[in-house]
Motif scaffolding. Structure first.
Motif, PDB file in Angstrom:
ATOM      1  N   LYS A 139      69.880 113.221 -44.436  1.00 47.34           N
ATOM      2  CA  LYS A 139      68.420 112.480 -45.971  1.00 47.34           C
ATOM      3  C   LYS A 139      67.522 111.799 -44.677  1.00 47.34           C
ATOM      4  O   LYS A 139      67.749 111.671 -43.267  1.00 47.34           O
ATOM      5  CB  LYS A 139      69.349 111.369 -46.207  1.00 47.34           C
ATOM      6  N   SER A 140      65.859 111.735 -45.081  1.00 44.13           N
ATOM      7  CA  SER A 140      65.081 111.174 -44.402  1.00 44.13           C
ATOM      8  C   SER A 140      64.239 110.846 -45.761  1.00 44.13           C
ATOM      9  O   SER A 140      63.789 111.306 -46.463  1.00 44.13           O
ATOM     10  CB  SER A 140      64.701 111.849 -43.691  1.00 44.13           C
ATOM     11  N   ALA A 141      63.249 109.492 -45.038  1.00 48.11           N
ATOM     12  CA  ALA A 141      62.472 109.158 -46.293  1.00 48.11           C
ATOM     13  C   ALA A 141      61.143 108.475 -45.135  1.00 48.11           C
ATOM     14  O   ALA A 141      61.844 107.639 -44.097  1.00 48.11           O
ATOM     15  CB  ALA A 141      63.503 108.295 -47.001  1.00 48.11           C
ATOM     16  N   LYS A 142      60.624 107.922 -45.957  1.00 47.98           N
ATOM     17  CA  LYS A 142      59.070 107.409 -45.068  1.00 47.98           C
ATOM     18  C   LYS A 142      58.268 106.769 -46.581  1.00 47.98           C
ATOM     19  O   LYS A 142      57.617 108.040 -47.319  1.00 47.98           O
ATOM     20  CB  LYS A 142      57.863 108.914 -44.509  1.00 47.98           C
ATOM     21  N   GLU A 143      58.291 105.572 -45.535  1.00 46.71           N
ATOM     22  CA  GLU A 143      57.017 104.866 -46.721  1.00 46.71           C
ATOM     23  C   GLU A 143      56.442 103.894 -46.094  1.00 46.71           C
ATOM     24  O   GLU A 143      56.660 103.738 -45.284  1.00 46.71           O
ATOM     25  CB  GLU A 143      57.474 104.048 -47.848  1.00 46.71           C
ATOM     26  N   GLN A 144      54.619 104.155 -46.793  1.00 46.48           N
ATOM     27  CA  GLN A 144      54.053 103.901 -45.980  1.00 46.48           C
ATOM     28  C   GLN A 144      52.649 102.690 -46.788  1.00 46.48           C
ATOM     29  O   GLN A 144      52.888 103.010 -48.734  1.00 46.48           O
ATOM     30  CB  GLN A 144      52.434 104.234 -45.594  1.00 46.48           C
ATOM     31  N   VAL A 145      52.848 100.968 -46.835  1.00 48.49           N
ATOM     32  CA  VAL A 145      51.561 100.836 -47.608  1.00 48.49           C
ATOM     33  C   VAL A 145      50.684  99.757 -46.776  1.00 48.49           C
ATOM     34  O   VAL A 145      51.046  98.770 -45.667  1.00 48.49           O
ATOM     35  CB  VAL A 145      52.210  99.850 -48.749  1.00 48.49           C
ATOM     36  N   GLY A 146      49.418 100.092 -47.042  1.00 48.65           N
ATOM     37  CA  GLY A 146      48.393  98.863 -46.614  1.00 48.65           C
ATOM     38  C   GLY A 146      47.171  98.682 -47.621  1.00 48.65           C
ATOM     39  O   GLY A 146      46.832  99.517 -48.440  1.00 48.65           O
ATOM     40  N   VAL A 147      46.379  97.828 -46.204  1.00 44.80           N
ATOM     41  CA  VAL A 147      45.644  97.729 -47.393  1.00 44.80           C
ATOM     42  C   VAL A 147      43.843  96.951 -45.583  1.00 44.80           C
ATOM     43  O   VAL A 147      44.008  97.388 -45.114  1.00 44.80           O
ATOM     44  CB  VAL A 147      44.977  95.773 -47.515  1.00 44.80           C
ATOM     45  N   PHE A 148      42.998  97.397 -46.144  1.00 42.53           N
ATOM     46  CA  PHE A 148      41.933  98.206 -44.854  1.00 42.53           C
ATOM     47  C   PHE A 148      40.688  96.408 -45.702  1.00 42.53           C
ATOM     48  O   PHE A 148      40.620  96.827 -47.327  1.00 42.53           O
ATOM     49  CB  PHE A 148      41.705  98.984 -44.369  1.00 42.53           C
ATOM     50  N   GLY A 149      39.861  96.600 -45.140  1.00 47.62           N
ATOM     51  CA  GLY A 149      38.743  96.380 -45.339  1.00 47.62           C
ATOM     52  C   GLY A 149      37.285  96.468 -44.206  1.00 47.62           C
ATOM     53  O   GLY A 149      37.198  96.075 -42.780  1.00 47.62           O
ATOM     54  N   LYS A 150      36.083  96.206 -44.589  1.00 49.43           N
ATOM     55  CA  LYS A 150      35.066  96.497 -43.327  1.00 49.43           C
ATOM     56  C   LYS A 150      34.118  95.702 -43.953  1.00 49.43           C
ATOM     57  O   LYS A 150      33.616  96.024 -45.715  1.00 49.43           O
ATOM     58  CB  LYS A 150      34.938  97.878 -43.041  1.00 49.43           C
ATOM     59  N   SER A 151      33.234  94.535 -43.643  1.00 48.91           N
ATOM     60  CA  SER A 151      31.818  94.247 -44.107  1.00 48.91           C
ATOM     61  C   SER A 151      30.710  94.222 -42.580  1.00 48.91           C
ATOM     62  O   SER A 151      30.482  94.222 -41.226  1.00 48.91           O
ATOM     63  CB  SER A 151      32.057  92.639 -43.869  1.00 48.91           C
ATOM     64  N   ILE A 152      29.523  95.007 -43.069  1.00 47.90           N
ATOM     65  CA  ILE A 152      28.135  95.150 -42.379  1.00 47.90           C
ATOM     66  C   ILE A 152      27.578  94.492 -42.668  1.00 47.90           C
ATOM     67  O   ILE A 152      27.073  94.427 -43.245  1.00 47.90           O
ATOM     68  CB  ILE A 152      28.114  97.406 -42.940  1.00 47.90           C
ATOM     69  N   GLY A 153      26.997  93.576 -41.602  1.00 48.93           N
ATOM     70  CA  GLY A 153      26.017  92.907 -41.426  1.00 48.93           C
ATOM     71  C   GLY A 153      24.915  93.344 -41.437  1.00 48.93           C
ATOM     72  O   GLY A 153      24.552  94.601 -40.410  1.00 48.93           O
ATOM     73  N   ALA A 154      23.377  92.404 -40.650  1.00 55.22           N
ATOM     74  CA  ALA A 154      22.772  93.285 -40.434  1.00 55.22           C
ATOM     75  C   ALA A 154      22.218  93.576 -38.784  1.00 55.22           C
ATOM     76  O   ALA A 154      21.970  93.837 -38.148  1.00 55.22           O
ATOM     77  CB  ALA A 154      21.696  91.683 -39.689  1.00 55.22           C
ATOM     78  N   GLU A 155      23.631  92.738 -38.050  1.00 52.68           N
ATOM     79  CA  GLU A 155      23.540  92.576 -36.297  1.00 52.68           C
ATOM     80  C   GLU A 155      24.964  93.471 -36.265  1.00 52.68           C
ATOM     81  O   GLU A 155      25.146  94.032 -35.952  1.00 52.68           O
ATOM     82  CB  GLU A 155      23.571  91.701 -35.591  1.00 52.68           C
ATOM     83  N   ASN A 156      26.522  92.796 -37.110  1.00 55.73           N
ATOM     84  CA  ASN A 156      27.893  93.492 -36.834  1.00 55.73           C
ATOM     85  C   ASN A 156      28.579  93.303 -37.884  1.00 55.73           C
ATOM     86  O   ASN A 156      27.996  93.312 -38.991  1.00 55.73           O
ATOM     87  CB  ASN A 156      28.661  91.830 -36.086  1.00 55.73           C
ATOM     88  N   SER A 157      29.499  94.439 -37.835  1.00 58.32           N
ATOM     89  CA  SER A 157      30.311  94.693 -38.722  1.00 58.32           C
ATOM     90  C   SER A 157      31.526  94.318 -38.353  1.00 58.32           C
ATOM     91  O   SER A 157      32.262  93.769 -37.059  1.00 58.32           O
ATOM     92  CB  SER A 157      30.706  96.914 -38.294  1.00 58.32           C
TER      93      SER A 157
END
Length: 609
Positions: A201-219
């Motif tokens: 038997k084998s199992a695999k679970e993944q959960v995640g959140v992400f985000g990205k903010s892009i400004g005038a000079e930096n991200s």
């Protein structure tokens, strides 16, 4: 135009008055006979040179002909007929007066309209611009593409499926949608199977959140994810089954996070760029093994036309713990570099400074150089590279490669003392890309997975050993990608390796040949088909086995694994998919006594919204 008509009228009058004069001639020689009545005879005019006749000439001719038909006898004839001489005298008795009936009507009315074309006065404006004497063809300016209508995008989707070997599959993805300044989303994944062996038997679970903010000079970007994998120790020698077997459950859990600050790219000269990243994770298994890691990395780079200069570095802090040890295993890296780039070449020159500290303390300086040169413009590039680095031992990375490991694994960092690479890459024909590489690596303390079985007690785990000394690995790998069209893509990669070990007898559980290939076929707007083929060469494990009278290390046979996938798009939002794995049902083994799953098939539906 009026002068033209006055000229025509005067010409007509002159012609009318000149006809009587044309009818008169001088007296000829004396005649012998008395005068008698004679018809008026008009002499034919002498033939003239051929010229185009005008309307006035035709009118004059007609009037003269009419005058010649007068029957009044005004002729006196004389002369001797015997000697062949004749004389004729014409006497004009009255002036010729033409009548209107004898006139020829001009069957055309005069055009009294003034059609003199109007010519506007011309004005000139000289341009105050230098005339360029350039005979070369000027490039055409690119035409601006018309604005394209954005397609209707879906922000979220979910899949669910079931199949043989008690397969369960699920996947979901969520996002905030199209936004040029902010992206936020999350995902969920699940996959589990049961094999034909006991507790396979084998199992695999993944959960995640992400985000990205892009400004005038930096991200700024970041993510947080959690990964959970589980399996059982189900392996044993099926030809000699043990009386007892430690079929225990193993699981690996990892929670990680990452944050990054980077300057946005700008297409300007002499740009200064930078980036800073912080990431880390905490790993543990079902027993007492734990590992924590925190890495701070970044770079600064200054561009001056085709010249780049910069510094990259990282601080890698780790602790590794098990029931018998608790190590601090950390590394500091600094990589100063300069780069030159032109139309036909690219040069990277630098060094890699590595400092190990913690349970061991070592210092290294490695080369970090790379050269690319365009052999055939736009088609083939030659590249060579020389580099070195320290490979930090990681419990999490070991568990990904081999999930059937025991406890208290040996910890030792391996060192790539010098990796030399040379090859060609580019495009052979339209849509056909390739990469061919030969390499020679010098590795100190190479890690190897070997069996640590004690089937008398039912112990069926693997452990890690190291080839103490300097091993050399020489090989070749080739990659090929042929994109026939947007509907067909064929790709493949093959690798050959030759190992020269320092202290161990063989490169245990390392195959000398591997190949992967696949294809993606877009049959229609509704049907997509893909397939993969993986071939793995044979390998050896140090566990001794006896075949007849010969005792030798156990051989793990080579195998081929063929899989396929079909996807049908029922509607714009609903899809139906089918996955078929291990079609050849070869009963392959990646690790000794741990056969992989046999033929299995599963399918399901997906919905986007």
């Amino acid at each position: 135009m009026k002068f033209k008509y006055i000229y025509t009228l005067l010409t007509l009058i002159i012609a009318l008055y000149s006809v009587p004069a044309a009818a008169q001639t001088k007296n000829k020689a004396k005649t012998k006979k008395p005068a008698a009545k004679a018809k008026v005879v008009a002499k034919k005019p002498a033939p003239a040179k051929a010229k185009p006749k005008t309307i006035q000439q035709n009118i004059a001719k007609s009037l003269g002909t009419s005058a010649a038909k007068v029957t009044v006898d005004t002729t006196k004839k004389g002369g001797d007929a015997t000697n062949g001489s004749l004389s004729e005298q014409i006497i004009v008795t009255t002036a010729y007066k033409p009548v209107l009936a004898d006139a020829v009507k001009i069957r055309r009315n005069p055009d009294l309209e003034d059609k003199t074309p109007f010519k506007a006065p011309l004005t000139y404006f000289p341009i105050d611009k230098r005339l360029e004497l350039n005979n070369e063809i000027k490039p055409l300016d690119a035409m601006k593409r018309p604005a394209e209508k954005d397609s209707a995008l879906t922000n979220n989707y979910a899949k669910i499926g079931f199949g043989s070997l008690k397969t369960t599959y699920g996947e979901a993805y969520f996002a905030n949608g199209r936004d040029n300044a902010l992206q936020v989303g999350g995902y969920l994944k699940h996959f589990a199977q049961n094999g034909n062996l006991y507790d396979q038997k084998s199992a695999k679970e993944q959960v995640g959140v992400f985000g990205k903010s892009i400004g005038a000079e930096n991200s700024i970007s970041g993510r947080i994810d959690y990964d959970y994998r589980s399996n059982y120790f189900y392996g044993y020698d099926q030809l000699n089954p043990p009386t007892v077997l430690q079929v225990d459950k193993q699981h690996f859990s990892t929670i990680g996070a990452e944050a990054e600050l980077a300057k946005n790219y700008k297409d300007v000269e002499n740009d200064f760029t930078y980036a800073l990243k912080l990431k880390g994770y905490v790993f543990s298994d079902a027993y007492q093994a734990k590992e924590s890691n925190l890495v701070l990395s970044g770079f600064i780079n200054q561009t001056v036309k085709q010249f780049y200069a910069g510094l990259s570095g990282s601080l890698d802090l780790s602790t590794q713990k098990d029931s018998l040890y608790n190590y601090n295993n950390s590394i500091l890296r600094l990589n100063p570099y300069i780069k030159f780039q032109g139309d036909n070449y690219k040069i990277d020159a630098g060094i890699n400074v590595v400092d190990e500290f913690g349970f061991t303390s070592k210092f290294y300086i490695f080369p970090a150089a790379k050269l690319e040169f365009q052999v055939i413009p736009k088609y083939v590039r030659l590249f060579v590279e020389a580099k070195g680095d320290v490979n930090k031992t990681s419990l999490r990375d070991f568990s990904v490669v081999n999930p059937f490991l025991g406890q208290n694994l040996n910890i030792k960092n391996s060192v790539d003392q010098l990796d030399l690479t040379a090859g060609l890459k580019g495009v052979i024909a339209p849509g056909l890309g390739f990469k061919a590489t030969i390499f020679r690596n010098s590795i100190k303390d190479m890690p190897l997975f070997v069996s640590d079985f004690n089937l008398a007690t039912g112990y069926n785990r693997f452990k890690v050993i190291y080839d103490d000394g300097r091993a050399r690995v020489t090989g070749f790998n080739g990659e090929l990608d042929y994109k026939v069209s947007d509907d067909l893509d064929i790709f493949g990669r093959a690798e050959f390796k030759d190992y020269q070990m320092a202290t161990v007898a063989q490169p245990w559980n390392l195959p000398k040949f591997t190949m992967t290939a696949g294809t993606n076929i877009h049959i229609s707007d509704k049907v997509n088909v893909s397939g993969t083929l993986m071939i793995r060469g044979s390998a050896l494990d140090p566990r001794l086995s006896t075949i007849g009278t010969v005792t030798a290390p156990t051989s793990i046979n080579s195998f081929a694994d063929l899989s396929g996938n079909v996807e049908y798009k029922a509607t714009k939002q609903l899809i139906v998919f089918v996955h078929v794995n291990n079609i050849l049902n070869s009963g392959a083994q990646t690790w000794l006594f741990y056969p992989d799953y046999g033929f299995n098939i599963f399918g399901g539906v997906g919905y986007s919204f």
